[in-house]
Design a protein around this motif. Sequence first.
Motif, PDB file in Angstrom:
ATOM      1  N   TRP A  87       0.821  -1.203   0.000  1.00 51.24           N
ATOM      2  CA  TRP A  87       0.000   0.000   0.000  1.00 51.24           C
ATOM      3  C   TRP A  87       0.855   1.253   0.000  1.00 51.24           C
ATOM      4  O   TRP A  87       1.905   1.319   0.656  1.00 51.24           O
ATOM      5  CB  TRP A  87      -0.912   0.022   1.229  1.00 51.24           C
ATOM      6  CG  TRP A  87      -2.135  -0.821   1.097  1.00 51.24           C
ATOM      7  CD1 TRP A  87      -2.401  -1.735   0.124  1.00 51.24           C
ATOM      8  CD2 TRP A  87      -3.262  -0.817   1.974  1.00 51.24           C
ATOM      9  NE1 TRP A  87      -3.635  -2.315   0.344  1.00 51.24           N
ATOM     10  CE2 TRP A  87      -4.181  -1.772   1.465  1.00 51.24           C
ATOM     11  CE3 TRP A  87      -3.585  -0.127   3.129  1.00 51.24           C
ATOM     12  CZ2 TRP A  87      -5.399  -2.036   2.085  1.00 51.24           C
ATOM     13  CZ3 TRP A  87      -4.793  -0.383   3.753  1.00 51.24           C
ATOM     14  CH2 TRP A  87      -5.697  -1.325   3.235  1.00 51.24           C
ATOM     15  N   GLY A  88       0.368   2.274  -0.699  1.00 52.72           N
ATOM     16  CA  GLY A  88       0.986   3.588  -0.675  1.00 52.72           C
ATOM     17  C   GLY A  88       0.186   4.544   0.189  1.00 52.72           C
ATOM     18  O   GLY A  88      -0.809   4.165   0.831  1.00 52.72           O
ATOM     19  N   VAL A  89       0.572   5.791   0.199  1.00 53.59           N
ATOM     20  CA  VAL A  89      -0.051   6.759   1.089  1.00 53.59           C
ATOM     21  C   VAL A  89      -1.543   6.940   0.776  1.00 53.59           C
ATOM     22  O   VAL A  89      -2.358   7.135   1.689  1.00 53.59           O
ATOM     23  CB  VAL A  89       0.697   8.110   1.038  1.00 53.59           C
ATOM     24  CG1 VAL A  89       0.587   8.754  -0.336  1.00 53.59           C
ATOM     25  CG2 VAL A  89       0.185   9.051   2.121  1.00 53.59           C
ATOM     26  N   ILE A  90      -1.921   6.860  -0.500  1.00 54.28           N
ATOM     27  CA  ILE A  90      -3.338   7.005  -0.857  1.00 54.28           C
ATOM     28  C   ILE A  90      -4.161   5.880  -0.238  1.00 54.28           C
ATOM     29  O   ILE A  90      -5.275   6.088   0.264  1.00 54.28           O
ATOM     30  CB  ILE A  90      -3.514   7.032  -2.391  1.00 54.28           C
ATOM     31  CG1 ILE A  90      -2.767   8.225  -2.990  1.00 54.28           C
ATOM     32  CG2 ILE A  90      -4.996   7.089  -2.749  1.00 54.28           C
ATOM     33  CD1 ILE A  90      -3.207   9.569  -2.466  1.00 54.28           C
ATOM     34  N   ASP A  91      -3.612   4.665  -0.256  1.00 53.68           N
ATOM     35  CA  ASP A  91      -4.313   3.522   0.345  1.00 53.68           C
ATOM     36  C   ASP A  91      -4.466   3.711   1.850  1.00 53.68           C
ATOM     37  O   ASP A  91      -5.526   3.412   2.418  1.00 53.68           O
ATOM     38  CB  ASP A  91      -3.537   2.233   0.070  1.00 53.68           C
ATOM     39  CG  ASP A  91      -3.350   1.969  -1.407  1.00 53.68           C
ATOM     40  OD1 ASP A  91      -4.359   1.831  -2.114  1.00 53.68           O
ATOM     41  OD2 ASP A  91      -2.187   1.919  -1.862  1.00 53.68           O
ATOM     42  N   TRP A  92      -3.426   4.207   2.513  1.00 49.82           N
ATOM     43  CA  TRP A  92      -3.496   4.390   3.962  1.00 49.82           C
ATOM     44  C   TRP A  92      -4.418   5.544   4.331  1.00 49.82           C
ATOM     45  O   TRP A  92      -5.080   5.504   5.380  1.00 49.82           O
ATOM     46  CB  TRP A  92      -2.101   4.565   4.548  1.00 49.82           C
ATOM     47  CG  TRP A  92      -1.337   3.278   4.529  1.00 49.82           C
ATOM     48  CD1 TRP A  92      -0.288   2.940   3.730  1.00 49.82           C
ATOM     49  CD2 TRP A  92      -1.601   2.115   5.342  1.00 49.82           C
ATOM     50  NE1 TRP A  92       0.125   1.653   3.977  1.00 49.82           N
ATOM     51  CE2 TRP A  92      -0.661   1.120   4.962  1.00 49.82           C
ATOM     52  CE3 TRP A  92      -2.528   1.821   6.337  1.00 49.82           C
ATOM     53  CZ2 TRP A  92      -0.633  -0.137   5.546  1.00 49.82           C
ATOM     54  CZ3 TRP A  92      -2.510   0.562   6.929  1.00 49.82           C
ATOM     55  CH2 TRP A  92      -1.569  -0.400   6.533  1.00 49.82           C
ATOM     56  N   LEU A  93      -4.498   6.560   3.476  1.00 49.79           N
ATOM     57  CA  LEU A  93      -5.489   7.613   3.707  1.00 49.79           C
ATOM     58  C   LEU A  93      -6.909   7.053   3.622  1.00 49.79           C
ATOM     59  O   LEU A  93      -7.774   7.380   4.451  1.00 49.79           O
ATOM     60  CB  LEU A  93      -5.311   8.736   2.683  1.00 49.79           C
ATOM     61  CG  LEU A  93      -4.238   9.778   2.981  1.00 49.79           C
ATOM     62  CD1 LEU A  93      -3.991  10.654   1.754  1.00 49.79           C
ATOM     63  CD2 LEU A  93      -4.647  10.639   4.177  1.00 49.79           C
ATOM     64  N   ALA A  94      -7.146   6.211   2.626  1.00 51.84           N
ATOM     65  CA  ALA A  94      -8.463   5.585   2.500  1.00 51.84           C
ATOM     66  C   ALA A  94      -8.768   4.712   3.710  1.00 51.84           C
ATOM     67  O   ALA A  94      -9.900   4.693   4.220  1.00 51.84           O
ATOM     68  CB  ALA A  94      -8.537   4.760   1.211  1.00 51.84           C
TER      69      ALA A  94
END
Length: 330
Positions: free
Chosen positions: A204-211
Amino acid sequence: MRRARCKPRSVSGGKTTMNANPAVAGQTMIGQDWHDRSWQSEDGLSLHYRDYSGPDGADLLPVICIPGLTRNARDFAGLASHLSQHRRVICVDLRGRGDSDFAKDAATYQPLQYAQDVIALMDQAGLDRAAFIGSSLGGLVTMTIAMSRPALIAGAVLNDVGPKIEKAGLERIADYVGQQRSFPTWMHAARSLQENHGAIHPDWGVIDWLAEAKRVMVLGNNGRITFDYDMRIGEGFADAVDEAAGLDLWPAFETMARYPLVVVRGENSDILSDTVAREMQGRMSNIELVTVPGTGHLPTLAEPEVMQAIEHLLNERLIEQPLSSGRAGG
């Protein structure tokens, strides 16, 4: 009393909740593909669910999605939107999570009570039967329902949970459950999740962790971001790890032999071991086992191989029967 949140809410059952009586007139916002509805528990709590109503006139069996220990109905947003193209999908907030009331007695945060709550939802919504998708704790709740009201279940997906729970995973959960933390921004929240749980989803990247942060947390009126569950859920969890790891849930699991099942397992799961998952499959011929590579506890159910197995279960393996009741609100 629950902390205030940045939503228009009214007070009910010891916390603030959205919509005083959404069961009377389901609430929806522009762009949403679900209605927010509620049902009443036997001990007087107002409990929330998202109702993805499906196409007009659809008479396929509905799906009920039950989330994990510290999770909520938002976990199933993508899956529910997809499945509701053909059938009704209900995603519940268990008591003490999301937009459901906190329990008056923290001792009611246990699978038998959750099962009774879901059965009450089905009774109040006029549902005689459904397919169940249970993630982690939600899978244990599904097994509990299978033992007490087997006719309610037409088939099930058990997401990264089985009749034996690994102690290592329980100890990991005990390290964080019930420990309230708050964050000034969503990025801070996402970074914290990545630091503490990055091994579960290493790609996961930062966008995934934000979601992920927006699935499990909520913005309060004080401007701080916090986890979206009653911290009392963690009471006594650490002390119960040995007992929970020693539980023999095989009899409960074996009551599900009558249903078509999908068992989903994260390849690196510390809750459902590969040995137990394969024994589950070995004991029953009705199981499709799906292993999600490179993932721990727990898979999101948005993985292509998981979606394919769920669609196969719902579209080809279930024995559909016409619904005896309409799409009552609940």
